[in-house]
Design an enzyme around this catalytic site. Sequence first.
Site, PDB file in Angstrom:
ATOM      1  N   GLY A  88       0.825  -1.221   0.000  1.00  0.00           N
ATOM      2  CA  GLY A  88       0.000   0.000   0.000  1.00  0.00           C
ATOM      3  C   GLY A  88       0.847   1.254   0.000  1.00  0.00           C
ATOM      4  O   GLY A  88       2.026   1.223   0.350  1.00  0.00           O
ATOM      5  N   GLY A 155       0.817  -8.381  -3.318  1.00  0.00           N
ATOM      6  CA  GLY A 155       0.852  -9.772  -3.761  1.00  0.00           C
ATOM      7  C   GLY A 155       2.249 -10.274  -4.055  1.00  0.00           C
ATOM      8  O   GLY A 155       3.133  -9.511  -4.476  1.00  0.00           O
ATOM      9  N   GLY A 179       6.270  -3.202   3.348  1.00  0.00           N
ATOM     10  CA  GLY A 179       5.863  -3.577   4.703  1.00  0.00           C
ATOM     11  C   GLY A 179       6.035  -5.065   4.950  1.00  0.00           C
ATOM     12  O   GLY A 179       6.848  -5.741   4.291  1.00  0.00           O
ATOM     13  N   GLY A 181       4.264  -7.852   4.308  1.00  0.00           N
ATOM     14  CA  GLY A 181       4.126  -8.806   3.192  1.00  0.00           C
ATOM     15  C   GLY A 181       5.322  -8.725   2.259  1.00  0.00           C
ATOM     16  O   GLY A 181       5.847  -9.751   1.779  1.00  0.00           O
ATOM     17  N   ILE A 209       2.089   2.812   6.949  1.00  0.00           N
ATOM     18  CA  ILE A 209       1.473   3.841   7.806  1.00  0.00           C
ATOM     19  C   ILE A 209       0.936   3.201   9.089  1.00  0.00           C
ATOM     20  O   ILE A 209       0.696   3.893  10.063  1.00  0.00           O
ATOM     21  CB  ILE A 209       0.330   4.600   7.090  1.00  0.00           C
ATOM     22  CG1 ILE A 209      -0.780   3.646   6.646  1.00  0.00           C
ATOM     23  CG2 ILE A 209       0.863   5.424   5.935  1.00  0.00           C
ATOM     24  CD1 ILE A 209      -2.075   4.357   6.329  1.00  0.00           C
ATOM     25  N   ASP A 210       0.755   1.879   9.080  1.00  0.00           N
ATOM     26  CA  ASP A 210       0.210   1.220  10.278  1.00  0.00           C
ATOM     27  C   ASP A 210       1.244   1.103  11.401  1.00  0.00           C
ATOM     28  O   ASP A 210       0.889   0.827  12.542  1.00  0.00           O
ATOM     29  CB  ASP A 210      -0.290  -0.194   9.931  1.00  0.00           C
ATOM     30  CG  ASP A 210      -1.551  -0.154   9.083  1.00  0.00           C
ATOM     31  OD1 ASP A 210      -2.039   0.953   8.809  1.00  0.00           O
ATOM     32  OD2 ASP A 210      -2.034  -1.225   8.691  1.00  0.00           O
ATOM     33  N   MET A 253      -7.312   4.325   9.262  1.00  0.00           N
ATOM     34  CA  MET A 253      -6.699   3.049   8.892  1.00  0.00           C
ATOM     35  C   MET A 253      -5.984   2.417  10.093  1.00  0.00           C
ATOM     36  O   MET A 253      -5.706   3.093  11.081  1.00  0.00           O
ATOM     37  CB  MET A 253      -5.749   3.238   7.728  1.00  0.00           C
ATOM     38  CG  MET A 253      -6.478   3.410   6.415  1.00  0.00           C
ATOM     39  SD  MET A 253      -5.332   3.416   5.036  1.00  0.00           S
ATOM     40  CE  MET A 253      -6.478   3.384   3.668  1.00  0.00           C
ATOM     41  N   ARG A 255      -5.141  -1.812  10.366  1.00  0.00           N
ATOM     42  CA  ARG A 255      -5.800  -3.115  10.217  1.00  0.00           C
ATOM     43  C   ARG A 255      -5.630  -3.967  11.470  1.00  0.00           C
ATOM     44  O   ARG A 255      -6.592  -4.440  12.038  1.00  0.00           O
ATOM     45  CB  ARG A 255      -5.167  -3.814   9.026  1.00  0.00           C
ATOM     46  CG  ARG A 255      -6.076  -4.768   8.374  1.00  0.00           C
ATOM     47  CD  ARG A 255      -5.479  -5.450   7.183  1.00  0.00           C
ATOM     48  NE  ARG A 255      -4.254  -4.927   6.674  1.00  0.00           N
ATOM     49  CZ  ARG A 255      -4.032  -4.616   5.415  1.00  0.00           C
ATOM     50  NH1 ARG A 255      -4.995  -4.740   4.545  1.00  0.00           N
ATOM     51  NH2 ARG A 255      -2.850  -4.193   5.018  1.00  0.00           N
ATOM     52  N   ARG A 364      -2.612   8.733   3.500  1.00  0.00           N
ATOM     53  CA  ARG A 364      -1.369   8.097   3.037  1.00  0.00           C
ATOM     54  C   ARG A 364      -0.981   8.515   1.622  1.00  0.00           C
ATOM     55  O   ARG A 364       0.092   8.149   1.146  1.00  0.00           O
ATOM     56  CB  ARG A 364      -1.471   6.577   3.145  1.00  0.00           C
ATOM     57  CG  ARG A 364      -2.491   5.946   2.214  1.00  0.00           C
ATOM     58  CD  ARG A 364      -2.502   4.431   2.313  1.00  0.00           C
ATOM     59  NE  ARG A 364      -2.949   3.865   1.064  1.00  0.00           N
ATOM     60  CZ  ARG A 364      -3.152   2.579   0.838  1.00  0.00           C
ATOM     61  NH1 ARG A 364      -2.956   1.710   1.806  1.00  0.00           N
ATOM     62  NH2 ARG A 364      -3.532   2.157  -0.331  1.00  0.00           N
TER      63      ARG A 364
HETATM   64  O1  F6P Z   1      -1.205  -1.612   5.341  1.00  0.00           O
HETATM   65  C1  F6P Z   1      -1.426  -0.267   5.307  1.00  0.00           C
HETATM   66  C2  F6P Z   1      -2.846   0.067   4.951  1.00  0.00           C
HETATM   67  O2  F6P Z   1      -2.901   1.429   4.679  1.00  0.00           O
HETATM   68  C3  F6P Z   1      -3.864  -0.353   5.998  1.00  0.00           C
HETATM   69  O3  F6P Z   1      -3.990   0.554   7.054  1.00  0.00           O
HETATM   70  C4  F6P Z   1      -5.103  -0.484   5.181  1.00  0.00           C
HETATM   71  O4  F6P Z   1      -6.012  -1.373   5.747  1.00  0.00           O
HETATM   72  C5  F6P Z   1      -4.602  -1.032   3.918  1.00  0.00           C
HETATM   73  O5  F6P Z   1      -3.274  -0.605   3.778  1.00  0.00           O
HETATM   74  C6  F6P Z   1      -5.409  -0.643   2.715  1.00  0.00           C
HETATM   75  O6  F6P Z   1      -4.724  -1.093   1.582  1.00  0.00           O
HETATM   76  P1  F6P Z   1      -5.235  -1.176   0.084  1.00  0.00           P
HETATM   77  O7  F6P Z   1      -4.341  -0.262  -0.673  1.00  0.00           O
HETATM   78  O8  F6P Z   1      -5.023  -2.575  -0.344  1.00  0.00           O
HETATM   79  O9  F6P Z   1      -6.664  -0.745   0.037  1.00  0.00           O
END
Ligand code: F6P
Length: 439
Positions: A88, A155, A179, A181, A209-210, A253, A255, A364
Amino acid sequence: MITLADLQVSSLGPCRYDSPLASYVADRQTNEYYVSEGDRVLYDDTIDLLERRAEPVERSPSFEPGGPRARIFHDPATTHVGVVTCGGLCPGLNDVIRAVTLELYTHYGVTQVTGFQNGYAGLVPQLGFEPVSLTPGLVGSINKRGGTVLGTSRGAQDPSVIVDRLVELEIDALIVIGGDGSMHGAHKIVEEIGRRGLAIGVVGIPKTIDNDIPHIGQSFGFATAFSEASKAITAAHVEAESAYNGVGLVKVMGRHAGFIACYAALANHDADFVLIPEVPFALDGENGLLRTLARRVRAHGSAVVVLAEGAGQELMPATGKSDASGNRRLGDIAAVVRAAIEKDFHDRGEPLTLKYLDPGYGIRAVPADAADSVYCARLAQIAVHAAMSGRTDMVVGRRRHRFVHVPIPLVIERRHSVAPDGDLWLSVLESTAQPLDMS
Ligand code: F6P
C-alpha cells in the site's frame, strides 16, 4: 526471548574494496555518536532489563549499527542496484527512491540504478512492466509528490522468476521498500539467491502507515499519516461541539494495529474514545460504548469516537475474504458502531447529531512532512551503506535514535502492535478518560 544470535545480520562475503566514504568514516572514529564496525547497539536499554538477563554485556542481544563502512563488498564501478516499492501507499516513498538514487550516484559513484515498476510484478518479465533507469535528473523533485513514481502492487510473485530476472539484469543488490508482506517476499528472494549460491544482496526499508513492523521504533510515513488523521479528529470535534448532542465518529486506517488512531488522538486531545484492534470493547453493558458515550454526551454536550478500522471485528461476522497480500478483509466497524449509536439515542428518545468522517486514503496519499522526509532520506542512506557493504536479508530501522540493521526473519515473525498494558495505551486512556475496560 531475543538472543544475540537472532540479531546477526547475513553478509555476502568479505569487504574487499575501500569505500569512497572511507576517509570520512575514519575521521569520525572519535565522535561519540559514531558507531564503529565492531560496536553494537544494545537491544535492552535499561539497567533492570540488562541485569535480568544475567549475562555479560557482550553476550546480551545487540544490533549491528547502521551507517557507512570503511570497507565495502561491492565494487562501485560495476555495481548495479535495483529498487522496488511494494504494498500500500505510504507518505515518503518518493523521498526514499530519490535518496537511494542520490546516495548511490553522489557518494558511491554507482551509476547503474534500476527501478522496477508496480512492486514485485515489475520483476516478472511476462507481466510486461519495463524497468526504469533511475538517475539524479529523473528523481530530482519527486519527493514533492505523494505516492510512488515506480508504482506499486500487492501480492507475491514467484521468487525463482524474480531471481532469474535479477541475474539477467546483473543486479548486485535489490532494495525493497515495503511492509510486512513485502519483507516476507524479500526473504523468499534471499532464500532463492542462497539456493543458487549467488552474491546478490537484499536490503529492506520498512514502510507502512500502520507502524506494525517490530523492532524498528517507527516506520517512515507513519508520522505524516497520523498527523493527517488528526485533522479529521479536529474536524469531528468542531462539528460535534457545535451541535446539540453532537457525536463525531472518525474511522482511520490500522488493520491490526491501532497506532494511527492512538497517535492521531493524542495529537489534539479531542477524542473521548479511542477504539483499537488490540483492545476489545463491547457496545452494550454498563462499561460498553453506548452507555459510556451517553454519559459523556450528557455531561459535556458532545463526544468524539475514534475507531481504527480493525477494531471490534469480533462484533460482526467475518467477511471470509482476503486481499492480494493475504490480509483478511475487514468488516466495516464504523457502520456497526454508527447504527448502534443512532438506535441507542433514538430508543432513549434523545436527539442526536452524528457526523461521520473517514479520511481514508487521504492520510497516506500525501507527500511526507518535513520530519518524515528527513527520516526517509536517512533510512535510504543507511540502506545504501548496508547494501554496498554486502549486507543481505535485513531491514534498516531507527531504534531509540540509533540506526540499526535488523535481520528480516526477525521482522516477519510477528507484528508490532499497541500493548494494552503499555505506556502508549495508558497515555490514550489518560487523554480520553474512557473506561479502562470497555469489554
Ligand atoms: O497496510 C497499510 C494500509 O494502509 C492499511 O492501514 C489499510 O487497511 C490497507 O493498507 C489498505 O490497503 P489497500 O491499498 O489494499 O486498500
